[in-house]
Design a protein around this motif. Structure first.
Motif, PDB file in Angstrom:
ATOM      1  N   ALA A  20       0.814  -1.221   0.000  1.00  0.00           N
ATOM      2  CA  ALA A  20       0.000   0.000   0.000  1.00  0.00           C
ATOM      3  C   ALA A  20       0.849   1.273   0.000  1.00  0.00           C
ATOM      4  CB  ALA A  20      -0.998   0.020   1.163  1.00  0.00           C
ATOM      5  N   GLY A  21       2.143   1.136  -0.300  1.00  0.00           N
ATOM      6  CA  GLY A  21       3.029   2.296  -0.397  1.00  0.00           C
ATOM      7  C   GLY A  21       2.868   3.024  -1.714  1.00  0.00           C
ATOM      8  N   ASP A  22       3.704   4.037  -1.911  1.00  0.00           N
ATOM      9  CA  ASP A  22       3.642   4.863  -3.118  1.00  0.00           C
ATOM     10  C   ASP A  22       4.271   4.166  -4.319  1.00  0.00           C
ATOM     11  OD1 ASP A  22       2.443   6.957  -1.756  1.00  0.00           O
ATOM     12  OD2 ASP A  22       4.363   7.865  -1.236  1.00  0.00           O
ATOM     13  N   ILE A  23       3.589   4.226  -5.454  1.00  0.00           N
ATOM     14  CA  ILE A  23       4.134   3.750  -6.716  1.00  0.00           C
ATOM     15  C   ILE A  23       4.860   4.921  -7.368  1.00  0.00           C
ATOM     16  CG2 ILE A  23       3.598   2.865  -9.026  1.00  0.00           C
ATOM     17  CD1 ILE A  23       3.202   0.832  -6.757  1.00  0.00           C
ATOM     18  N   LEU A  24       6.135   4.722  -7.697  1.00  0.00           N
ATOM     19  CA  LEU A  24       6.944   5.779  -8.291  1.00  0.00           C
ATOM     20  C   LEU A  24       6.920   5.746  -9.808  1.00  0.00           C
ATOM     21  CD1 LEU A  24      10.073   5.489  -5.988  1.00  0.00           C
ATOM     22  CD2 LEU A  24       8.196   7.145  -5.828  1.00  0.00           C
ATOM     23  N   ALA A  25       6.812   4.554 -10.386  1.00  0.00           N
ATOM     24  CA  ALA A  25       6.855   4.408 -11.839  1.00  0.00           C
ATOM     25  C   ALA A  25       6.251   3.057 -12.212  1.00  0.00           C
ATOM     26  CB  ALA A  25       8.294   4.499 -12.342  1.00  0.00           C
ATOM     27  N   ALA A  26       5.942   2.910 -13.478  1.00  0.00           N
ATOM     28  CA  ALA A  26       5.399   1.654 -13.981  1.00  0.00           C
ATOM     29  C   ALA A  26       5.957   1.403 -15.374  1.00  0.00           C
ATOM     30  CB  ALA A  26       3.881   1.703 -14.028  1.00  0.00           C
ATOM     31  N   LEU A  27       6.297   0.146 -15.630  1.00  0.00           N
ATOM     32  CA  LEU A  27       6.706  -0.280 -16.967  1.00  0.00           C
ATOM     33  C   LEU A  27       5.589  -1.147 -17.530  1.00  0.00           C
ATOM     34  CD1 LEU A  27      10.389  -1.540 -16.556  1.00  0.00           C
ATOM     35  CD2 LEU A  27       9.631   0.557 -17.668  1.00  0.00           C
ATOM     36  N   ARG A  28       5.243  -0.937 -18.758  1.00  0.00           N
ATOM     37  CA  ARG A  28       4.285  -1.805 -19.442  1.00  0.00           C
ATOM     38  C   ARG A  28       5.103  -2.696 -20.362  1.00  0.00           C
ATOM     39  NH1 ARG A  28      -0.206   1.536 -21.049  1.00  0.00           N
ATOM     40  NH2 ARG A  28      -0.800   1.236 -18.895  1.00  0.00           N
ATOM     41  N   ILE A  47       4.702  -3.590 -14.598  1.00  0.00           N
ATOM     42  CA  ILE A  47       5.610  -3.861 -13.493  1.00  0.00           C
ATOM     43  C   ILE A  47       5.709  -2.551 -12.727  1.00  0.00           C
ATOM     44  CG2 ILE A  47       7.933  -4.509 -12.821  1.00  0.00           C
ATOM     45  CD1 ILE A  47       8.123  -6.057 -15.461  1.00  0.00           C
ATOM     46  N   LEU A  48       5.309  -2.584 -11.468  1.00  0.00           N
ATOM     47  CA  LEU A  48       5.265  -1.374 -10.661  1.00  0.00           C
ATOM     48  C   LEU A  48       6.540  -1.225  -9.846  1.00  0.00           C
ATOM     49  CD1 LEU A  48       1.603  -1.744  -9.351  1.00  0.00           C
ATOM     50  CD2 LEU A  48       2.410  -0.490 -11.362  1.00  0.00           C
ATOM     51  N   LEU A  49       6.950   0.014  -9.668  1.00  0.00           N
ATOM     52  CA  LEU A  49       8.111   0.313  -8.842  1.00  0.00           C
ATOM     53  C   LEU A  49       7.605   1.022  -7.586  1.00  0.00           C
ATOM     54  CD1 LEU A  49      11.483   1.713 -10.014  1.00  0.00           C
ATOM     55  CD2 LEU A  49      10.506   2.335  -7.836  1.00  0.00           C
ATOM     56  N   CYS A  50       7.747   0.356  -6.458  1.00  0.00           N
ATOM     57  CA  CYS A  50       7.247   0.863  -5.182  1.00  0.00           C
ATOM     58  C   CYS A  50       8.386   1.517  -4.392  1.00  0.00           C
ATOM     59  CB  CYS A  50       6.661  -0.287  -4.373  1.00  0.00           C
ATOM     60  SG  CYS A  50       6.200   0.160  -2.684  1.00  0.00           S
ATOM     61  N   ALA A  51       8.069   2.645  -3.787  1.00  0.00           N
ATOM     62  CA  ALA A  51       9.058   3.370  -2.982  1.00  0.00           C
ATOM     63  C   ALA A  51       9.545   2.536  -1.806  1.00  0.00           C
ATOM     64  CB  ALA A  51       8.463   4.683  -2.482  1.00  0.00           C
ATOM     65  N   ARG A  52       8.712   1.634  -1.288  1.00  0.00           N
ATOM     66  CA  ARG A  52       9.096   0.790  -0.153  1.00  0.00           C
ATOM     67  C   ARG A  52       9.629  -0.574  -0.569  1.00  0.00           C
ATOM     68  NH1 ARG A  52       3.948   0.798   3.493  1.00  0.00           N
ATOM     69  NH2 ARG A  52       3.704   3.012   3.324  1.00  0.00           N
ATOM     70  N   ASP A  54      10.707  -1.861  -3.403  1.00  0.00           N
ATOM     71  CA  ASP A  54      11.763  -2.020  -4.391  1.00  0.00           C
ATOM     72  C   ASP A  54      13.039  -1.256  -4.075  1.00  0.00           C
ATOM     73  OD1 ASP A  54      10.175  -3.725  -6.000  1.00  0.00           O
ATOM     74  OD2 ASP A  54       9.088  -1.975  -6.716  1.00  0.00           O
ATOM     75  N   VAL A  55      13.110  -0.648  -2.906  1.00  0.00           N
ATOM     76  CA  VAL A  55      14.266   0.184  -2.577  1.00  0.00           C
ATOM     77  C   VAL A  55      15.545  -0.641  -2.416  1.00  0.00           C
ATOM     78  CG1 VAL A  55      13.948   0.227  -0.055  1.00  0.00           C
ATOM     79  CG2 VAL A  55      14.980   2.198  -1.230  1.00  0.00           C
ATOM     80  N   ASP A  56      15.455  -1.887  -2.013  1.00  0.00           N
ATOM     81  CA  ASP A  56      16.655  -2.709  -1.807  1.00  0.00           C
ATOM     82  C   ASP A  56      17.096  -3.477  -3.049  1.00  0.00           C
ATOM     83  OD1 ASP A  56      16.953  -1.931   0.860  1.00  0.00           O
ATOM     84  OD2 ASP A  56      15.572  -3.489   1.556  1.00  0.00           O
ATOM     85  N   ASP A  57      16.311  -3.420  -4.111  1.00  0.00           N
ATOM     86  CA  ASP A  57      16.666  -4.099  -5.351  1.00  0.00           C
ATOM     87  C   ASP A  57      17.795  -3.331  -6.039  1.00  0.00           C
ATOM     88  OD1 ASP A  57      16.258  -4.273  -8.477  1.00  0.00           O
ATOM     89  OD2 ASP A  57      15.388  -6.092  -7.621  1.00  0.00           O
ATOM     90  N   PRO A  58      18.826  -4.029  -6.522  1.00  0.00           N
ATOM     91  CA  PRO A  58      19.956  -3.319  -7.138  1.00  0.00           C
ATOM     92  C   PRO A  58      19.612  -2.555  -8.415  1.00  0.00           C
ATOM     93  CG  PRO A  58      20.227  -5.701  -7.356  1.00  0.00           C
ATOM     94  CD  PRO A  58      19.035  -5.473  -6.470  1.00  0.00           C
ATOM     95  N   VAL A  59      18.538  -2.918  -9.094  1.00  0.00           N
ATOM     96  CA  VAL A  59      18.149  -2.218 -10.322  1.00  0.00           C
ATOM     97  C   VAL A  59      17.138  -1.110 -10.035  1.00  0.00           C
ATOM     98  CG1 VAL A  59      17.080  -2.479 -12.599  1.00  0.00           C
ATOM     99  CG2 VAL A  59      18.673  -4.206 -11.780  1.00  0.00           C
ATOM    100  N   THR A  60      16.128  -1.389  -9.227  1.00  0.00           N
ATOM    101  CA  THR A  60      15.089  -0.392  -8.956  1.00  0.00           C
ATOM    102  C   THR A  60      15.409   0.517  -7.775  1.00  0.00           C
ATOM    103  OG1 THR A  60      13.867  -1.996  -7.622  1.00  0.00           O
ATOM    104  CG2 THR A  60      13.248  -1.776  -9.957  1.00  0.00           C
ATOM    105  N   PHE A  67      14.119   9.535  -6.419  1.00  0.00           N
ATOM    106  CA  PHE A  67      12.933  10.301  -6.057  1.00  0.00           C
ATOM    107  C   PHE A  67      12.945  10.731  -4.590  1.00  0.00           C
ATOM    108  CE2 PHE A  67      11.129   8.452  -9.992  1.00  0.00           C
ATOM    109  CZ  PHE A  67      10.746   9.642 -10.588  1.00  0.00           C
ATOM    110  N   ALA A  68      13.556   9.923  -3.729  1.00  0.00           N
ATOM    111  CA  ALA A  68      13.660  10.320  -2.321  1.00  0.00           C
ATOM    112  C   ALA A  68      14.550  11.549  -2.170  1.00  0.00           C
ATOM    113  CB  ALA A  68      14.208   9.166  -1.491  1.00  0.00           C
ATOM    114  N   VAL A  69      15.589  11.622  -2.988  1.00  0.00           N
ATOM    115  CA  VAL A  69      16.534  12.743  -2.914  1.00  0.00           C
ATOM    116  C   VAL A  69      16.025  13.957  -3.675  1.00  0.00           C
ATOM    117  CG1 VAL A  69      18.841  13.508  -3.615  1.00  0.00           C
ATOM    118  CG2 VAL A  69      18.541  11.258  -2.551  1.00  0.00           C
ATOM    119  N   HIS A  70      15.517  13.749  -4.896  1.00  0.00           N
ATOM    120  CA  HIS A  70      15.193  14.865  -5.788  1.00  0.00           C
ATOM    121  C   HIS A  70      13.734  15.303  -5.755  1.00  0.00           C
ATOM    122  CE1 HIS A  70      19.180  14.888  -7.525  1.00  0.00           C
ATOM    123  NE2 HIS A  70      19.104  13.575  -7.640  1.00  0.00           N
TER     124      HIS A  70
END
Length: 114
Positions: A20-28, A47-52, A54-60, A67-70
């Motif tokens: 239920a966290g924030d989705i930052l981006a999505a790939l179709r 494929i959704l990219l979640c701020a929570r 996917d943060v530990d994944d080396p690619v996402t 987004f956390a910084v900028h």
């Protein structure tokens, strides 16, 4: 006359289905499978990219960190984000069909539990 760029907004204002966290981006991406009868079923999936999640994944993770910084994309940071998203897109794979989960969901639907 100058043509306006085509914009394709993604429906990413929804919450992550995992946490239920924030989705930052999505790939179709293309997605499909072969039925038991041998028929190819094709389409796309997101494929959704979640701020929570996917943060530990080396690619996402670097995208989540970006987004956390900028907080927003600027002319100065767009190149960095483009490289990160390109790397994600090149490594992304559609999830495999979980036939057991699908069968359970179909059964629940027939029972009226959905």
């Amino acid at each position: 006359m100058t043509a306006e760029p085509t914009r394709h907004p993604l429906p990413i204002s929804r919450a992550c289905p995992r946490c239920a966290g924030d989705i930052l981006a999505a790939l179709r991406v293309p997605h499909g499978w072969r039925t038991e009868q041998g028929i190819e079923v094709g389409g796309t999936t997101e494929i959704l990219l979640c701020a929570r999640c996917d943060v530990d994944d080396p690619v996402t993770g670097p995208i989540a960190t970006f987004f956390a910084v900028h907080q927003a994309v600027t002319d100065q940071t767009v190149g960095v984000l483009a490289r990160l998203i390109r790397r994600w897109a090149e490594n992304a794979e559609a999830p495999r069909l979980d036939q057991v989960a699908l069968d359970a969901e179909v059964d629940a639907w027939y029972r009226g539990d959905l």
